[in-house]
Scaffold this active site. Structure first.
Site, PDB file in Angstrom:
ATOM      1  N   TRP A 107       9.685   3.888   4.375  1.00 21.64           N
ATOM      2  CA  TRP A 107       8.985   2.665   4.787  1.00 21.64           C
ATOM      3  C   TRP A 107       9.160   2.443   6.290  1.00 21.64           C
ATOM      4  O   TRP A 107       8.218   2.078   6.990  1.00 21.64           O
ATOM      5  CB  TRP A 107       9.552   1.446   4.041  1.00 21.64           C
ATOM      6  CG  TRP A 107       8.814   1.038   2.803  1.00 21.64           C
ATOM      7  CD1 TRP A 107       9.242   1.180   1.525  1.00 21.64           C
ATOM      8  CD2 TRP A 107       7.527   0.402   2.727  1.00 21.64           C
ATOM      9  NE1 TRP A 107       8.297   0.669   0.661  1.00 21.64           N
ATOM     10  CE2 TRP A 107       7.245   0.182   1.374  1.00 21.64           C
ATOM     11  CE3 TRP A 107       6.601   0.004   3.685  1.00 21.64           C
ATOM     12  CZ2 TRP A 107       6.060  -0.423   0.938  1.00 21.64           C
ATOM     13  CZ3 TRP A 107       5.413  -0.601   3.266  1.00 21.64           C
ATOM     14  CH2 TRP A 107       5.156  -0.809   1.907  1.00 21.64           C
ATOM     15  N   ASN A 124      17.172  -8.059   2.648  1.00 20.72           N
ATOM     16  CA  ASN A 124      15.762  -7.662   2.662  1.00 20.72           C
ATOM     17  C   ASN A 124      14.911  -8.455   1.676  1.00 20.72           C
ATOM     18  O   ASN A 124      13.785  -8.855   1.992  1.00 20.72           O
ATOM     19  CB  ASN A 124      15.626  -6.165   2.380  1.00 20.72           C
ATOM     20  CG  ASN A 124      14.208  -5.672   2.598  1.00 20.72           C
ATOM     21  OD1 ASN A 124      13.666  -5.801   3.695  1.00 20.72           O
ATOM     22  ND2 ASN A 124      13.581  -5.138   1.555  1.00 20.72           N
ATOM     23  N   TRP A 159       6.372  -8.815   8.118  1.00 24.66           N
ATOM     24  CA  TRP A 159       5.723 -10.120   8.195  1.00 24.66           C
ATOM     25  C   TRP A 159       4.244 -10.032   7.821  1.00 24.66           C
ATOM     26  O   TRP A 159       3.717 -10.900   7.112  1.00 24.66           O
ATOM     27  CB  TRP A 159       5.898 -10.714   9.597  1.00 24.66           C
ATOM     28  CG  TRP A 159       7.157 -11.514   9.675  1.00 24.66           C
ATOM     29  CD1 TRP A 159       8.369 -11.102  10.133  1.00 24.66           C
ATOM     30  CD2 TRP A 159       7.338 -12.857   9.232  1.00 24.66           C
ATOM     31  NE1 TRP A 159       9.292 -12.113   9.995  1.00 24.66           N
ATOM     32  CE2 TRP A 159       8.691 -13.196   9.459  1.00 24.66           C
ATOM     33  CE3 TRP A 159       6.484 -13.803   8.671  1.00 24.66           C
ATOM     34  CZ2 TRP A 159       9.206 -14.458   9.131  1.00 24.66           C
ATOM     35  CZ3 TRP A 159       6.999 -15.058   8.346  1.00 24.66           C
ATOM     36  CH2 TRP A 159       8.340 -15.370   8.580  1.00 24.66           C
TER      37      TRP A 159
END
Length: 478
Positions: free
Chosen positions: A279, A342, A383
């Site tokens: 990721w 996270n 975000w």
């Protein structure tokens, strides 16, 4: 034996996001190709000047540099440290030292790319050579079959894994070549925080070891529990994550070491953790191909969303007084420690954008200021994922419920009580939504809503309806 090098050939290695001594691509190549190697780091005023004067990251870097300088001195070298604008300091230093080559590891952020371009133009007497180091695969190395960048994670991950070979995880050794380190003719000492214009932080009191040794200590600890990672990683009260994110950010540990271990180890825990490392590279790839995501939505049509102008609500979110215990605990963890779990980053971001209707860019900037492990690509990607404006984003109609998230991932309220002590005596059945207690129950546990702990600043069900309307109008318009 070290590779042969041209007689009296000098190079300068410029450290940036790679504050370690070994498995370092630029350092390895400089030592192989030159008989004398200098090492330097610049506290870049272009980065430091806008920061608050109390910033844990500056102290983290300074302490990591102290360990790096010690390693270099053990092998006959020393670290040159400058405080100024890197695009001025590095060309000047290259000229002063009379080097024929400047070595650095690549950075993929737009500002860093522009900085390196300026350094390359201004370093007239030396070649500027850069290398891949902070990722396993970079830029155009993992593309779709049509030769275009991926915009969805799972196909990218599958292509990443298919491409992976042992050579991609091989280290860049430094130790066998270390005799070529050279003591600079100039004074070599680390500045103090005060000399950099910063104040001492609470970093030393936090349970985070720093520097190369600290990174290896954390890694060894994580190896002992990596098999449980998939089952524990989403529960903030448990010791589930690796806690290596800041070390990856500043390069005090090599991503090749981490990815190599996870890939070789196998099993559900290691595979899940490797997916998280992928990721990180996915977002780096997105930022390199689409630098406009720094200020704009990955999906351009989402730039026209009508966000709410609600400074009081934003302040309440920042300060951890939204009235939703898990959100408040997450924000207080961030403010107190510079770290946020996270899972809680997703919950907090969803709450700001979907419950409060506030532009994701405000939250992204707040995280950028507070996070010790702040990384532009990952922060922006996370975000935009939460706000449903990014690549491979959560669909806008999937909105985290802060109460059910709390019930699922902190069922006994252990994490909440750690950071929201005013709710310490609240029974488990009410810890996730304390406003549901009667006045007598609130009195009994010493948590009067509106006095000891705020009432919810927004009704989640009503906010969810507003969000669906906000995004729904956009979908209909497009």
């Amino acid at each position: 034996m070290p590779a042969p090098a041209p007689a009296d050939s000098a190079a300068l290695v410029w450290f940036r996001r790679d504050l370690r001594f070994d498995d370092h691509a630029a350092l390895h190549h400089a030592l192989r190709n030159h008989s004398r190697v200098f090492c330097a780091f610049v506290f870049d005023r272009a980065i430091l000047d806008p920061l608050p004067r109390v910033d844990r990251r500056v102290e983290f870097i300074l302490r990591a540099l102290g360990e790096l300088d010690g390693a270099l001195r053990e092998h006959g070298g020393a670290l040159i440290v400058r405080h100024g604008f890197a695009e001025d300091e590095i060309p000047r230093l290259a000229a002063e030292l009379g080097v024929t080559a400047l070595y650095a590891n690549r950075d993929y952020e737009p500002a860093a790319i522009a900085r390196d371009a300026a350094v390359r133009r201004r370093t007239a007497t030396a070649d500027f050579l850069d290398f891949k180091d902070q990722v396993v695969f970079e830029r155009d190395e993992v593309l779709t079959q049509g030769g275009t960048p991926f915009s969805v994670f799972t196909p990218y991950k599958n292509a990443w894994l298919r491409k992976l070979e042992a050579a991609h995880l091989a280290s860049w050794p430094v130790e066998p070549l270390a005799a070529r380190f050279t003591v600079p003719p100039c004074e070599c000492r680390l500045p103090t925080l005060a000399e950099l214009g910063f104040e001492t932080t609470d970093l030393a009191t936090l349970p985070l070891p720093v520097g190369m040794r600290g990174a290896q200590q954390l890694f060894r600890d994580f190896v002992e529990r990596i098999d449980d990672y998939a089952d524990r990683r989403d529960f903030p009260a448990l010791k589930g994550p690796s806690y290596l994110s800041a070390h990856l950010r500043f390069g005090t540990i090599s991503v090749r070491q981490l990815a190599g271990y996870a890939h070789a180890q196998g099993g559900r825990g290691a595979e899940t953790w490797l997916s998280e490392l992928i990721w990180r590279e996915f977002y780096q790839m997105i930022l390199w191909h689409r630098p406009q995501v720094v200020d704009h939505a990955f999906k351009p049509e989402y730039d026209v969303i009508g966000w709410d102008d609600a400074p009081a609500l934003f302040d309440a979110w920042c300060e951890g007084r939204t009235g939703y215990p898990l959100v408040d605990a997450a924000m207080r963890q961030l403010n107190r420690t510079g770290y946020m779990h996270n899972r809680l980053r997703m919950v907090a971001a969803s709450f700001l954008t979907k419950d409060l209707g506030i532009d994701w860019r405000h939250g992204e900037r707040y995280f950028a200021e507070k996070l010790l492990d702040f990384d532009l690509a990952a922060n922006n990607g996370g975000w935009q994922w939460a706000a449903s404006t990014g690549c491979d984003a959560q669909p806008y109609f999937r909105i985290f419920n802060p109460v059910t998230q709390s019930e699922k991932f902190d069922p006994a309220g252990k994490f909440i009580r750690r950071y929201v002590p005013e709710l310490e005596q609240v029974p488990d059945r009410f810890i996730h939504a304390p406003w549901r207690m009667t006045a007598a129950q609130q009195q009994e546990c010493g948590a009067l809503i509106g006095r000891d702990y705020p009432a919810p600043i927004v009704d989640h069900a009503a906010a969810r309806t507003r969000t669906l309307e906000r995004y729904g109008r956009l979908s209909q318009a497009s």
